[in-house]
Design an enzyme around this catalytic site. Sequence first.
Site, PDB file in Angstrom:
ATOM      1  N   ASP A 123      -9.158   1.862 -25.283  1.00 16.24           N
ATOM      2  CA  ASP A 123      -9.692   1.732 -23.932  1.00 16.24           C
ATOM      3  C   ASP A 123      -9.767   3.035 -23.179  1.00 16.24           C
ATOM      4  O   ASP A 123      -9.013   3.951 -23.456  1.00 16.24           O
ATOM      5  CB  ASP A 123      -8.743   0.875 -23.073  1.00 16.24           C
ATOM      6  CG  ASP A 123      -8.827  -0.541 -23.452  1.00 16.24           C
ATOM      7  OD1 ASP A 123      -9.873  -0.941 -23.928  1.00 16.24           O
ATOM      8  OD2 ASP A 123      -7.822  -1.228 -23.253  1.00 16.24           O
ATOM      9  N   GLU A 178       2.364  -9.695   6.748  1.00 14.03           N
ATOM     10  CA  GLU A 178       3.585  -9.161   7.345  1.00 14.03           C
ATOM     11  C   GLU A 178       4.066  -7.884   6.669  1.00 14.03           C
ATOM     12  O   GLU A 178       3.654  -7.549   5.580  1.00 14.03           O
ATOM     13  CB  GLU A 178       4.731 -10.180   7.214  1.00 14.03           C
ATOM     14  CG  GLU A 178       4.435 -11.563   7.682  1.00 14.03           C
ATOM     15  CD  GLU A 178       3.854 -12.455   6.581  1.00 14.03           C
ATOM     16  OE1 GLU A 178       3.381 -11.920   5.554  1.00 14.03           O
ATOM     17  OE2 GLU A 178       3.867 -13.669   6.772  1.00 14.03           O
ATOM     18  N   PRO A 180       0.803  -1.224   0.000  1.00 15.82           N
ATOM     19  CA  PRO A 180       0.000   0.000   0.000  1.00 15.82           C
ATOM     20  C   PRO A 180       0.840   1.281   0.000  1.00 15.82           C
ATOM     21  O   PRO A 180       0.338   2.349  -0.314  1.00 15.82           O
ATOM     22  CB  PRO A 180      -0.820  -0.091   1.294  1.00 15.82           C
ATOM     23  CG  PRO A 180      -0.621  -1.450   1.834  1.00 15.82           C
ATOM     24  CD  PRO A 180       0.603  -2.025   1.221  1.00 15.82           C
ATOM     25  N   ARG A 218      -2.577  -7.860 -21.147  1.00 12.42           N
ATOM     26  CA  ARG A 218      -3.443  -7.481 -22.257  1.00 12.42           C
ATOM     27  C   ARG A 218      -2.805  -6.447 -23.177  1.00 12.42           C
ATOM     28  O   ARG A 218      -3.281  -6.222 -24.282  1.00 12.42           O
ATOM     29  CB  ARG A 218      -4.810  -7.016 -21.756  1.00 12.42           C
ATOM     30  CG  ARG A 218      -4.771  -5.794 -20.897  1.00 12.42           C
ATOM     31  CD  ARG A 218      -6.128  -5.516 -20.309  1.00 12.42           C
ATOM     32  NE  ARG A 218      -7.085  -5.075 -21.300  1.00 12.42           N
ATOM     33  CZ  ARG A 218      -7.054  -3.892 -21.900  1.00 12.42           C
ATOM     34  NH1 ARG A 218      -6.113  -3.021 -21.606  1.00 12.42           N
ATOM     35  NH2 ARG A 218      -7.958  -3.561 -22.788  1.00 12.42           N
TER      36      ARG A 218
HETATM   37  N1  ADE Z   1      -0.995  -5.132  -0.322  1.00  9.57           N
HETATM   38  C1  ADE Z   1      -1.936  -4.774   0.579  1.00  9.57           C
HETATM   39  N2  ADE Z   1      -2.660  -3.741   0.150  1.00  9.57           N
HETATM   40  C2  ADE Z   1      -2.181  -3.414  -1.093  1.00  9.57           C
HETATM   41  C3  ADE Z   1      -2.499  -2.418  -2.053  1.00  9.57           C
HETATM   42  N3  ADE Z   1      -3.476  -1.522  -1.868  1.00  9.57           N
HETATM   43  N4  ADE Z   1      -1.788  -2.386  -3.193  1.00  9.57           N
HETATM   44  C4  ADE Z   1      -0.773  -3.264  -3.384  1.00  9.57           C
HETATM   45  N5  ADE Z   1      -0.431  -4.216  -2.525  1.00  9.57           N
HETATM   46  C5  ADE Z   1      -1.107  -4.302  -1.376  1.00  9.57           C
END
Ligand code: ADE
Length: 246
Positions: free
Chosen positions: A170, A117, A90, A155
Amino acid sequence: MKIDILTLFPEMFTGVLNSSILKKAQDKGAVEYRVTDFRDFAENKHRKVDDYPYGGGAGMVLTPQPLFDAVEALKGDTKHERRRVILMCPQGERLTQRKLEELSEEDHLIFLCGHYEGYDERIREHLVTDEISIGDYVLTGGELASMVVIDGVTRLLPEVLGNEESAKQDSHSSGLLEHPHYTRPADFRGMKVPDVLLSGDHAKIEKWRQRQSLKRTYERRPDLIEFENLSTEEQRFLKSSKEDEE
Ligand code: ADE
């Protein structure tokens, strides 16, 4: 292209990589997927891949050794190919169509997917070339997120989509969202297809599509448009379609 996935849950990928376009892409030889359980690279007796964080605190941290060894093994002796080692998390850079296009130019992508983790910082600093997030929310692991990236990249590979044009048209690849589509019947329960699409006038249809694409983007994703950079005609069109609705 070769795509390697390092995960503790290889079974999560079976359905996704073996269905629809991703399956066809493999059958055509455009891409080769390989899913590896990096626990197989743990050197300790109990095949442990994580440990407590130095300094204390909640949660476990993935140790560097299994991931470094796994990536080195997957690289093999192909030193010169264009390769990226991608950490799904994230905290990474937010995924865009531009990023997918950039990745589709490479020869080899290696995805690192953690679950629950955190990652030892040395993995980030010395093993990984890119950190990618698929959005501002938190999943239980990088697996689903890596599947999103793999789908979006595959793709774009040459010859994967039957019609070469369809990837280019697209939403997002032109910077705008896609225009509306209609198929038969021309009148469904009184809901009619716009006359212009039945006119057979291809230049007029193309213009209508471009304008609809612009209008839809302006209404739904104004952040994608720099109003000042539009032509005067486009600006006028957007203003008048807004007035029509008021
Ligand atoms: N792992 C946990 N959440 C994630 C996200 N939003 N993007 C990428 N990997 C992740």
